[in-house]
Motif scaffolding. Structure first.
Motif, short mmCIF file in Angstrom:
data_model
loop_
_atom_site.label_atom_id
_atom_site.label_comp_id
_atom_site.label_asym_id
_atom_site.label_seq_id
_atom_site.Cartn_x
_atom_site.Cartn_y
_atom_site.Cartn_z
N THR A 1 -4.87 -12.32 14.60
CA THR A 1 -3.72 -11.69 15.26
C THR A 1 -2.43 -12.05 14.53
O THR A 1 -1.59 -11.18 14.27
CB THR A 1 -3.64 -12.11 16.73
OG1 THR A 1 -4.83 -11.68 17.40
CG2 THR A 1 -2.42 -11.51 17.43
N ALA A 2 -2.29 -13.32 14.18
CA ALA A 2 -1.10 -13.76 13.45
C ALA A 2 -1.02 -13.07 12.09
O ALA A 2 0.07 -12.64 11.66
CB ALA A 2 -1.13 -15.28 13.27
N LEU A 3 -2.15 -12.93 11.43
CA LEU A 3 -2.16 -12.25 10.13
C LEU A 3 -1.80 -10.77 10.25
O LEU A 3 -1.02 -10.24 9.46
CB LEU A 3 -3.54 -12.39 9.47
CG LEU A 3 -3.83 -13.77 8.89
CD1 LEU A 3 -5.32 -13.97 8.65
CD2 LEU A 3 -3.04 -13.97 7.59
N VAL A 4 -2.37 -10.10 11.25
CA VAL A 4 -2.05 -8.68 11.47
C VAL A 4 -0.57 -8.51 11.76
O VAL A 4 0.09 -7.63 11.18
CB VAL A 4 -2.91 -8.10 12.62
CG1 VAL A 4 -2.38 -6.75 13.08
CG2 VAL A 4 -4.37 -7.97 12.18
N ASN A 5 -0.03 -9.35 12.62
CA ASN A 5 1.40 -9.26 12.94
C ASN A 5 2.25 -9.46 11.69
O ASN A 5 3.24 -8.77 11.49
CB ASN A 5 1.77 -10.28 14.02
CG ASN A 5 1.19 -9.92 15.37
OD1 ASN A 5 0.82 -8.77 15.63
ND2 ASN A 5 1.07 -10.90 16.24
N CYS A 6 1.86 -10.39 10.86
CA CYS A 6 2.60 -10.65 9.62
C CYS A 6 2.48 -9.48 8.66
O CYS A 6 3.49 -9.00 8.12
CB CYS A 6 2.11 -11.94 8.98
SG CYS A 6 3.04 -12.37 7.49
N ILE A 7 1.26 -9.01 8.43
CA ILE A 7 1.04 -7.89 7.50
C ILE A 7 1.87 -6.69 7.90
O ILE A 7 2.45 -6.00 7.05
CB ILE A 7 -0.47 -7.50 7.46
CG1 ILE A 7 -1.27 -8.56 6.72
CG2 ILE A 7 -0.69 -6.12 6.86
CD1 ILE A 7 -0.96 -8.67 5.24
N ASN A 8 1.96 -6.44 9.19
CA ASN A 8 2.70 -5.27 9.66
C ASN A 8 4.22 -5.41 9.54
O ASN A 8 4.93 -4.45 9.77
CB ASN A 8 2.28 -4.92 11.09
CG ASN A 8 0.90 -4.29 11.12
OD1 ASN A 8 0.49 -3.60 10.19
ND2 ASN A 8 0.17 -4.54 12.18
N THR A 9 4.68 -6.60 9.13
CA THR A 9 6.12 -6.76 8.86
C THR A 9 6.42 -6.67 7.37
O THR A 9 7.58 -6.57 6.98
CB THR A 9 6.65 -8.12 9.38
OG1 THR A 9 6.05 -9.17 8.62
CG2 THR A 9 6.38 -8.28 10.87
N LEU A 10 5.38 -6.74 6.55
CA LEU A 10 5.59 -6.71 5.10
C LEU A 10 5.69 -5.28 4.58
O LEU A 10 5.14 -4.36 5.17
CB LEU A 10 4.41 -7.40 4.38
CG LEU A 10 4.13 -8.84 4.73
CD1 LEU A 10 2.93 -9.34 3.93
CD2 LEU A 10 5.35 -9.73 4.49
N GLU A 11 6.36 -5.14 3.47
CA GLU A 11 6.37 -3.85 2.79
C GLU A 11 5.13 -3.79 1.92
O GLU A 11 4.98 -4.57 0.97
CB GLU A 11 7.63 -3.70 1.93
CG GLU A 11 7.71 -2.35 1.27
CD GLU A 11 8.99 -2.17 0.46
OE1 GLU A 11 8.93 -1.40 -0.52
OE2 GLU A 11 10.01 -2.79 0.80
N LEU A 12 4.25 -2.88 2.26
CA LEU A 12 3.01 -2.73 1.50
C LEU A 12 3.14 -1.54 0.56
O LEU A 12 3.71 -0.52 0.92
CB LEU A 12 1.82 -2.52 2.45
CG LEU A 12 1.56 -3.67 3.41
CD1 LEU A 12 0.43 -3.32 4.35
CD2 LEU A 12 1.26 -4.96 2.67
N ASN A 13 2.60 -1.71 -0.63
CA ASN A 13 2.69 -0.67 -1.64
C ASN A 13 1.30 -0.29 -2.13
O ASN A 13 0.42 -1.15 -2.23
CB ASN A 13 3.53 -1.18 -2.83
CG ASN A 13 4.92 -1.56 -2.39
OD1 ASN A 13 5.65 -0.73 -1.87
ND2 ASN A 13 5.28 -2.81 -2.58
N PRO A 14 1.12 0.99 -2.47
CA PRO A 14 -0.17 1.41 -3.03
C PRO A 14 -0.44 0.68 -4.34
O PRO A 14 0.48 0.37 -5.10
CB PRO A 14 0.00 2.90 -3.28
CG PRO A 14 1.23 3.30 -2.55
CD PRO A 14 2.07 2.09 -2.36
N CYS A 15 -1.71 0.42 -4.59
CA CYS A 15 -2.10 -0.31 -5.79
C CYS A 15 -3.48 0.18 -6.22
O CYS A 15 -4.44 0.06 -5.46
CB CYS A 15 -2.13 -1.80 -5.48
SG CYS A 15 -2.66 -2.83 -6.84
#
Length: 159
Positions: free
Chosen positions: A112-126
């Motif tokens: 849950t902590a990881l999901v919450n964190c990931i959803n705050t990051l800017e993710l880019n296609p790779c």
């Protein structure tokens, strides 16, 4: 994140992915080796694998944000895991199964902590995802990286 934006990753998605991926014997053994011999965090690895499979990445400076999101529960989970192992020979099978179930609940809290964190990051296609490989290299687990970087389908045998 505004209210109209759907989270990229949900706990249920990550949990289901983790259960499926971890069910491959080779992956389970490699995860336990990473955890027990390199002090790696299996939930972090599973999250990174999900991102690699989705062909997403984050900025290098976001590594610390992601690892910091684990700190409040990581020590608790490690201490509990050590206690459970010590108790294994001293408790009934039924009680031991309860301790495993509780540990899974702690694992889910960590995800849950990881999901919450990931959803705050800017993710880019790779196109060539390397998060799992980078994590293994950070831990000095190059040999395990070769197992984890294979596509998910490579770990399941079709009849």
């Amino acid at each position: 994140m505004n209210k109209q934006t759907r989270p990229l990753l949900t706990l249920d998605q990550l949990w289901q992915f983790s259960l499926q991926y971890y069910s491959a014997r080779e992956i389970k053994e490699a995860c336990l080796h990473l955890q027990n011999h390199f002090h790696g965090n299996v939930n972090l690895l599973l999250t990174l694998k999900w991102l690699d499979e989705a062909q997403l990445t984050f900025a290098p400076q976001d590594w610390s944000t992601l690892t910091h999101s684990l700190t409040h529960i990581d020590a608790l989970l490690r201490d509990y895991r050590d206690l459970r192992r010590k108790l294994k020979a001293q408790v009934s099978d039924a009680l031991y199964k309860e301790t495993l179930h509780f540990e899974l609940q702690l694992e889910k809290q960590q995800q849950t902590a990881l999901v919450n964190c990931i959803n705050t990051l800017e993710l880019n296609p790779c196109e060539t995802p390397q998060l799992v490989e980078q994590y293994c290299l950070q831990l000095g687990a190059e040999r395990l990286a070769r197992i984890f970087i294979q596509p998910v389908q490579a770990h399941y045998h079709t009849p």
